[in-house]
Design a protein around this motif. Structure first.
Motif, PDB file in Angstrom:
ATOM      1  N   LEU A 100       0.823  -1.235   0.062  1.00 28.44           N
ATOM      2  CA  LEU A 100      -0.021   0.097  -0.097  1.00 28.44           C
ATOM      3  C   LEU A 100       0.811   1.498  -0.074  1.00 28.44           C
ATOM      4  O   LEU A 100       0.261   2.282   0.311  1.00 28.44           O
ATOM      5  CB  LEU A 100      -0.827  -0.158   1.224  1.00 28.44           C
ATOM      6  CG  LEU A 100      -1.988  -0.896   1.203  1.00 28.44           C
ATOM      7  CD1 LEU A 100      -2.981  -1.007   2.650  1.00 28.44           C
ATOM      8  CD2 LEU A 100      -2.925  -0.808  -0.175  1.00 28.44           C
ATOM      9  N   THR A 101       2.152   1.219  -0.150  1.00 27.94           N
ATOM     10  CA  THR A 101       2.857   2.276  -0.168  1.00 27.94           C
ATOM     11  C   THR A 101       2.602   3.324  -1.438  1.00 27.94           C
ATOM     12  O   THR A 101       2.217   2.903  -2.478  1.00 27.94           O
ATOM     13  CB  THR A 101       4.489   1.967  -0.637  1.00 27.94           C
ATOM     14  OG1 THR A 101       4.897   1.040   0.414  1.00 27.94           O
ATOM     15  CG2 THR A 101       5.423   3.251  -0.745  1.00 27.94           C
ATOM     16  N   ALA A 102       2.409   4.712  -0.996  1.00 27.43           N
ATOM     17  CA  ALA A 102       1.950   5.609  -1.806  1.00 27.43           C
ATOM     18  C   ALA A 102       0.504   5.713  -1.930  1.00 27.43           C
ATOM     19  O   ALA A 102       0.120   6.587  -2.744  1.00 27.43           O
ATOM     20  CB  ALA A 102       2.717   5.572  -3.332  1.00 27.43           C
ATOM     21  N   SER A 103      -0.116   4.922  -1.010  1.00 23.23           N
ATOM     22  CA  SER A 103      -1.785   5.141  -1.021  1.00 23.23           C
ATOM     23  C   SER A 103      -1.610   6.603  -0.465  1.00 23.23           C
ATOM     24  O   SER A 103      -0.847   7.188   0.477  1.00 23.23           O
ATOM     25  CB  SER A 103      -2.413   4.463   0.163  1.00 23.23           C
ATOM     26  OG  SER A 103      -2.203   3.022  -0.483  1.00 23.23           O
ATOM     27  N   LYS A 104      -2.693   7.280  -0.957  1.00 22.82           N
ATOM     28  CA  LYS A 104      -2.973   8.878  -0.590  1.00 22.82           C
ATOM     29  C   LYS A 104      -4.035   9.006   0.160  1.00 22.82           C
ATOM     30  O   LYS A 104      -5.149   8.684  -0.039  1.00 22.82           O
ATOM     31  CB  LYS A 104      -2.821   9.679  -2.132  1.00 22.82           C
ATOM     32  CG  LYS A 104      -2.985  11.176  -1.864  1.00 22.82           C
ATOM     33  CD  LYS A 104      -2.695  11.670  -3.391  1.00 22.82           C
ATOM     34  CE  LYS A 104      -2.457  13.113  -3.233  1.00 22.82           C
ATOM     35  NZ  LYS A 104      -2.394  13.793  -4.741  1.00 22.82           N
ATOM     36  N   ILE A 105      -3.801   9.962   1.111  1.00 23.60           N
ATOM     37  CA  ILE A 105      -4.720  10.444   2.147  1.00 23.60           C
ATOM     38  C   ILE A 105      -4.968  11.863   2.047  1.00 23.60           C
ATOM     39  O   ILE A 105      -3.937  12.681   2.418  1.00 23.60           O
ATOM     40  CB  ILE A 105      -4.702   9.946   3.719  1.00 23.60           C
ATOM     41  CG1 ILE A 105      -4.614   8.389   3.606  1.00 23.60           C
ATOM     42  CG2 ILE A 105      -5.776  10.517   4.459  1.00 23.60           C
ATOM     43  CD1 ILE A 105      -3.070   7.704   3.605  1.00 23.60           C
ATOM     44  N   ILE A 106      -6.174  12.544   1.666  1.00 21.46           N
ATOM     45  CA  ILE A 106      -6.282  13.685   1.733  1.00 21.46           C
ATOM     46  C   ILE A 106      -7.293  14.376   2.714  1.00 21.46           C
ATOM     47  O   ILE A 106      -8.287  13.657   2.952  1.00 21.46           O
ATOM     48  CB  ILE A 106      -6.697  14.209   0.259  1.00 21.46           C
ATOM     49  CG1 ILE A 106      -5.629  13.765  -0.751  1.00 21.46           C
ATOM     50  CG2 ILE A 106      -6.852  15.843   0.119  1.00 21.46           C
ATOM     51  CD1 ILE A 106      -6.336  13.802  -2.205  1.00 21.46           C
ATOM     52  N   SER A 107      -6.983  15.409   3.487  1.00 21.73           N
ATOM     53  CA  SER A 107      -8.154  15.814   4.370  1.00 21.73           C
ATOM     54  C   SER A 107      -8.358  17.416   4.374  1.00 21.73           C
ATOM     55  O   SER A 107      -7.081  17.886   3.961  1.00 21.73           O
ATOM     56  CB  SER A 107      -7.655  15.275   5.686  1.00 21.73           C
ATOM     57  OG  SER A 107      -6.508  15.985   6.135  1.00 21.73           O
ATOM     58  N   ASP A 108      -9.088  17.796   5.016  1.00 18.93           N
ATOM     59  CA  ASP A 108      -9.159  19.156   5.283  1.00 18.93           C
ATOM     60  C   ASP A 108      -8.836  19.829   6.733  1.00 18.93           C
ATOM     61  O   ASP A 108      -8.906  20.853   6.939  1.00 18.93           O
ATOM     62  CB  ASP A 108     -10.678  19.861   4.987  1.00 18.93           C
ATOM     63  CG  ASP A 108     -11.752  19.326   5.971  1.00 18.93           C
ATOM     64  OD1 ASP A 108     -11.504  18.415   6.601  1.00 18.93           O
ATOM     65  OD2 ASP A 108     -13.091  19.746   5.771  1.00 18.93           O
TER      66      ASP A 108
END
Length: 129
Positions: A100-108
């Protein structure tokens, strides 16, 4: 003689607010062996945090993180799934046989993201003696 204090532990999760409207995190793991899981843990730092997960491998996520009996959804590599996390709420994402390396998590809002693997081979192809 050991007191019960000998067995206590403390772990602080950093939650740093920055002057930004978007926070981006990446999981770092490795390809393990057998059915050992690649994983990452997302910890909410503030209530009503909008989180989008873009995995590098197919994962199963809840459709509603606020409902413990929520249905799940299969999210393929490169697709996105959004949900809301509150302060100190956690979401563990894991899958065997996939890095799962480079799985991206974006949040506010700020999050704490901890990633890793149950058992990895470093360098690749090596095993414990």
């Amino acid at each position: 003689y050991r007191s019960t204090a000998d067995y206590m532990a403390y772990l602080a999760y950093p939650c740093h607010k920055q002057p930004t409207n978007e926070y981006i995190y990446y999981a770092v793991s490795s390809l393990g062996w057998s059915d050992q899981k690649s994983l990452f843990l997302i910890v909410g730092c503030q209530d009503n945090t909008n989180v989008t997960v873009i995995p590098k491998g197919t994962v199963t996520l809840p459709t509603d993180a606020q409902d413990s009996s929520s249905n799940t959804i299969s999210v393929s590599a490169g697709e996105s799934h959004s949900l809301i996390l509150h302060a100190m709420q956690t979401l563990m994402i894991y899958v065997p046989y996939v890095d799962l390396t480079a799985s991206k998590i974006i949040s506010d809002q700020p999050l704490t993201v901890v990633s890793g693997h149950e058992a990895s081979r470093v360098p690749a192809g090596t095993f414990d003696a």
